[in-house]
Write a protein that holds these residues in place. Structure first.
Motif, mmCIF file in Angstrom:
data_model
loop_
_atom_site.group_PDB
_atom_site.id
_atom_site.type_symbol
_atom_site.label_atom_id
_atom_site.label_comp_id
_atom_site.label_asym_id
_atom_site.label_seq_id
_atom_site.Cartn_x
_atom_site.Cartn_y
_atom_site.Cartn_z
ATOM 1 N N GLY A 31 -34.102 43.784 -24.423
ATOM 2 C CA GLY A 31 -34.669 42.457 -24.632
ATOM 3 C C GLY A 31 -35.328 41.899 -23.386
ATOM 4 N N THR A 32 -34.689 42.099 -22.231
ATOM 5 C CA THR A 32 -35.310 41.617 -20.993
ATOM 6 C C THR A 32 -36.579 42.402 -20.671
ATOM 7 N N THR A 33 -36.574 43.677 -20.975
ATOM 8 C CA THR A 33 -37.784 44.474 -20.766
ATOM 9 C C THR A 33 -38.902 44.022 -21.694
ATOM 10 N N LEU A 34 -38.546 43.741 -22.924
ATOM 11 C CA LEU A 34 -39.549 43.311 -23.899
ATOM 12 C C LEU A 34 -40.112 41.935 -23.563
ATOM 13 N N ILE A 77 -45.557 44.204 -13.324
ATOM 14 C CA ILE A 77 -45.096 45.467 -13.908
ATOM 15 C C ILE A 77 -44.155 46.189 -12.951
ATOM 16 N N VAL A 78 -44.490 46.191 -11.680
ATOM 17 C CA VAL A 78 -43.633 46.849 -10.685
ATOM 18 C C VAL A 78 -42.290 46.133 -10.578
ATOM 19 N N ILE A 79 -42.313 44.815 -10.561
ATOM 20 C CA ILE A 79 -41.070 44.048 -10.488
ATOM 21 C C ILE A 79 -40.238 44.259 -11.750
ATOM 22 N N ALA A 80 -40.885 44.299 -12.911
ATOM 23 C CA ALA A 80 -40.161 44.524 -14.166
ATOM 24 C C ALA A 80 -39.538 45.912 -14.204
ATOM 25 N N PHE A 81 -40.229 46.899 -13.666
ATOM 26 C CA PHE A 81 -39.669 48.249 -13.617
ATOM 27 C C PHE A 81 -38.421 48.284 -12.743
ATOM 28 N N THR A 83 -36.444 45.763 -11.976
ATOM 29 C CA THR A 83 -35.390 44.984 -12.623
ATOM 30 C C THR A 83 -34.762 45.761 -13.772
ATOM 31 N N THR A 84 -35.579 46.438 -14.557
ATOM 32 C CA THR A 84 -35.056 47.238 -15.666
ATOM 33 C C THR A 84 -34.198 48.389 -15.155
ATOM 34 N N VAL A 89 -28.777 50.693 -14.566
ATOM 35 C CA VAL A 89 -27.701 51.223 -13.723
ATOM 36 C C VAL A 89 -26.464 50.344 -13.839
ATOM 37 N N LEU A 90 -26.663 49.047 -13.871
ATOM 38 C CA LEU A 90 -25.544 48.125 -14.014
ATOM 39 C C LEU A 90 -24.849 48.296 -15.365
#
Length: 113
Positions: A31-34, A77-81, A83-84, A89-90
């Protein structure tokens, strides 16, 4: 064309809110990625879906495309990658430690210790 893109952004945002409000960690990450994809699409749409040439000065070109929205989207896009990747990992580490990815069960697992 912008109207269609705005509706697509709204649909993506509503699906992402549904996923974020679910009980599974993987769905929350999806959901956060979307929602980042929806916001990127919204920013591109607000920047204008125009046809034009590269913003390099030449004498015979009358219409240029604004490069600022594209640069902002590339950064997003780089920041979203990143964060995802961190969220995945978390979530994996949480599943490995607690044995579940259900948020409701995590409360009970933590209380049993």
């Amino acid at each position: 064309m912008e109207i269609i893109m705005i509706f697509v952004c709204g649909i993506l945002a509503s699906i992402s809110v549904y996923l974020v409000l679910s009980k599974s960690l993987i769905r929350i990450v999806m959901g956060t990625t979307l929602i980042t994809h929806a916001s990127n699409l919204f920013l591109i749409t607000m920047g204008g879906l125009k046809h034009g040439e590269m913003p390099i000065y030449e004498k015979n070109i009358s219409q240029y495309v604004d490069p600022i929205p594209h640069a902002l989207i590339l950064t997003a896009i780089v920041i979203a990658f990143a964060t995802t990747a961190f969220f995945l990992v978390l979530a994996f580490r949480t599943y490995k430690e607690l044995g579940t990815d259900n948020v409701e069960r995590m409360k009970g697992v933590l209380d049993d210790d």
